[in-house]
Design an enzyme around this catalytic site. Sequence first.
Site, mmCIF file in Angstrom:
data_model
loop_
_atom_site.group_PDB
_atom_site.id
_atom_site.type_symbol
_atom_site.label_atom_id
_atom_site.label_comp_id
_atom_site.label_asym_id
_atom_site.label_seq_id
_atom_site.Cartn_x
_atom_site.Cartn_y
_atom_site.Cartn_z
ATOM 1 N N TRP A 1 -8.488 -3.140 -2.052
ATOM 2 C CA TRP A 1 -8.154 -2.269 -3.187
ATOM 3 C C TRP A 1 -8.635 -0.838 -2.918
ATOM 4 O O TRP A 1 -7.992 0.126 -3.312
ATOM 5 C CB TRP A 1 -8.821 -2.809 -4.468
ATOM 6 C CG TRP A 1 -8.621 -1.939 -5.668
ATOM 7 C CD1 TRP A 1 -7.595 -2.004 -6.556
ATOM 8 C CD2 TRP A 1 -9.460 -0.861 -6.116
ATOM 9 N NE1 TRP A 1 -7.736 -1.047 -7.536
ATOM 10 C CE2 TRP A 1 -8.873 -0.331 -7.281
ATOM 11 C CE3 TRP A 1 -10.657 -0.295 -5.657
ATOM 12 C CZ2 TRP A 1 -9.428 0.733 -7.998
ATOM 13 C CZ3 TRP A 1 -11.210 0.768 -6.363
ATOM 14 C CH2 TRP A 1 -10.599 1.264 -7.518
ATOM 15 N N HIS A 2 -9.777 -0.741 -2.212
ATOM 16 C CA HIS A 2 -10.355 0.589 -1.978
ATOM 17 C C HIS A 2 -9.554 1.430 -0.993
ATOM 18 O O HIS A 2 -9.660 2.656 -1.002
ATOM 19 C CB HIS A 2 -11.800 0.469 -1.478
ATOM 20 C CG HIS A 2 -12.761 0.185 -2.584
ATOM 21 N ND1 HIS A 2 -12.937 -1.069 -3.099
ATOM 22 C CD2 HIS A 2 -13.579 0.998 -3.297
ATOM 23 C CE1 HIS A 2 -13.824 -1.019 -4.077
ATOM 24 N NE2 HIS A 2 -14.231 0.223 -4.222
ATOM 25 N N GLY A 3 -8.784 0.793 -0.140
ATOM 26 C CA GLY A 3 -8.010 1.596 0.800
ATOM 27 C C GLY A 3 -7.208 0.738 1.739
ATOM 28 O O GLY A 3 -7.568 -0.416 2.011
#
Lengths: 478, 375
Positions: free
Chosen positions: A327-329
């Site tokens: 989700w973060h990248g």
Amino acid sequence: MLFNSFAFAIFFPIVLLLYWILPFRAQNLMLLVASYVFYGYWDWRFLALIALSTIVDYITGLKIQNENDILSDGFEKRKKIWLTVSMVTNLGILGFFKYYNFFADSFADVASSIGVAIDPMYLNIILPVGISFYTFQTMSYTIDIYRGKMKPTNRFFDFALYVAFFPQLVAGPIERAKDLLPRLLNKRKFSKSQFYEGLHLILLGLFKKVFVADNLAPFIDKVFRASDPSGFEIWVAGWGFAIQVYCDFSGYSDIARGCAKCMGIELMINFNHPYIATNPVERWQRWHISLSSWLRDYLYIPLGGSRGGERKTLRNLWITMLLGGLWHGAAWNFVLWGAWEGVMLITHRMCKPFWDAHTFMQKIFPPLVRRLFKIFLMFNLITVGLIIFRTRSIPHLWQLWGNVFTFKGTADPLILMPLVWYALPLAVYEFIQYQISRDNWSEIEKVSGWFRTVVYAVFVYLIAFHGASAQSFIYFQF
Amino acid sequence: MDFAKIIKTIIKYIGMGLLFLFILEIASRTDDYVKWDAPFWSNYSNDNLSVSDEYGWHNRPNATFQKWVINSHGFRGPEITFEKPDSIIRVFCTGASATFGLYESKDKDYPSQLRKMLNKKYPGRFEVLNAACPGMSPPRIGHYYSGWLSKFSPDIIAYNPASDFYTNPYPPSDTNITRTQPSQPPLTFRLTSKAKIAFKGFLPRSWQMTYKRWQIANIVDSQEDDWLWETPPLDRMELYRKHIIGVIDTVRAQGSKIIIGTKTNSISSEMNDFDKYNLTNWRHLHVRCTDISLLQTDIVARKIILEIGKEYNVPIADIAPNIPKTHEYFGDHHHFTDKGAKIVAKFMFEQIVKIIENDSLLYSRAINSGEGKKQ
């Protein structure tokens, strides 16, 4: 629009003034327009995505509720279809704009590793700011209606405001509709105390962002960009990045909460002194709380949570953290970071009974010493993960670890100075504030106004004259 | 709420406001004291760096302000004696703000970098002083040289003449070489100047540019049609030529050698945002020029310097075409960064080395194996 920009310094007072002079219904409409202006100032073209997500979830929410109300034949199936429409739309937007190139690239890599040459078609697109935040927020709305935990609103513009509410639009907190929507649907009353608390949070957030995070950034960037930094430098830069990312993100959350409070709207606390956590579970109860609770409610529990025995629990934990990392990248280092966080949670869960059963440490060391040791250990374990998070590529990560674990290069203690200079004032302030008030505004308010004036003046001085020039927030990329 | 309570509340808030400002001022002074060793109570401003006296407008001896430290003779650089030691070659770098140094870090102004380069090649043989002063036009430099610099018997003068003075509303004159010393009130708030700088940094460049362009347009509109220079003002450029020749004659009359550097600016042909911003700021100071004529003025100025070089046999450090026009090398439209100053120093260094190698007296001093004065 950045919170730490001149444009926002003009925008917010105007919005605030209009907000408090307008009648209730007009307030929400004005806030919706302001939120679209806020987002459109960065790139107006991507407003269409927010609008699409809003329309789809508004309709699917009503349709699901309609099925809940009628309970006619096949209603469960039709509910699922509407939920799927919402999920496909939101995850489709997210997947297309954020993950397409990553998956195309990874697929090509896998294919080439087995001797099949593929030239994937890459999309020349930019990542819309805050896409992960507002898609998760709107998904929670339809899922909660599907689960019967809330009823949808039929007020379209109020719902649109819930999706696009500017203080938390681009970097959270990821608010649940059942919490935020009622606050938007009900009339707000001006409270002097709440307004002051809002200003207090905005100032604290700016201090964290402009003075601490942005000033630390060049020192950390220098180490991570260096061709062959020493092991000590990497470790110190890892500590620095832990502080930077906390101040950057929690600073944003503080400003978001502060802006909302000035308008009489409460947003959830997103960070609660994460670096005093003594174990990985507590760490995620204190760090990015809105995301960790979202992942718990909409991913970990649907996967089975802790219901299917220990082995499945551990698997579910790890999958949740792996996807949380993604989700973060859209890069492998984020997946690895998620995996590391998952390993920490699993290890903690597996070892906890052993530690609880063996109390020899408790007999030797007093509680404070044990607690400080655990905090220090936890901070360093988090740092391990954040070095993975910060790397440019996987080969770069191996190089960094190589240098750290072989103690390569020299250790100049002077490189700790930026950390001391920029982070210590905040640490001292947060410690004192916590001791005095447990971060409770009603307690902070009791502190002499004269004393607070002095503290605020020092904060303003450091922000205005020692703050770095406007940098965008790290979490905008997520 | 009764009246007395209202008054009490108002007084309380006013008191807090004053306390807030007081703390900001104290923080400001503490900051200066810690960072720059600045006096806590007395005035501290860049106005203190210069003085106007019989030698004209120049740096105030022993003045300090932030990174700028002036020695007891009014130069940036190490202390020197009036009497030049026999074994030393003395170089004075003169010019205006670009030579004096604005954006360079401490000891990275071009004269400091030149000093290091020369003493690396000829260890301990060179005294290189930064004798420039912001706002020092060619006539002022001539006057300052004959009245003060020549007393130090410099061997070489490295001179970067700015042409900007000649596109000002009033060109530099041969006679008016002093300036009115700005009067200082007994107590100045340090916060005010810092707040101005911080506000400017916070204001988006596009907003600043729009405002300045609007101001320029207003001034131009209020003037006669022929007031605006569509091309470089040739009469002014002739004056520039005359003044530089005047400096050359003055310096040579006292027995020193002179090198002249060509002046350039940071505005590239791509006209990116940095260029547009710098050009606007530059133009704002020279409203009589158009953007084009302002840029052409630098080209004409370089041509004049090259011509003078040939005509008067003056070594020219042709910096202009050799310095990249990017923000790595320039802090604004024509002031250098550390990297930019390094290139200037390199070109001056090459010319100085040529002079040394072609002058047997200087050469013997440069390579003399005796104990030189280390700088």
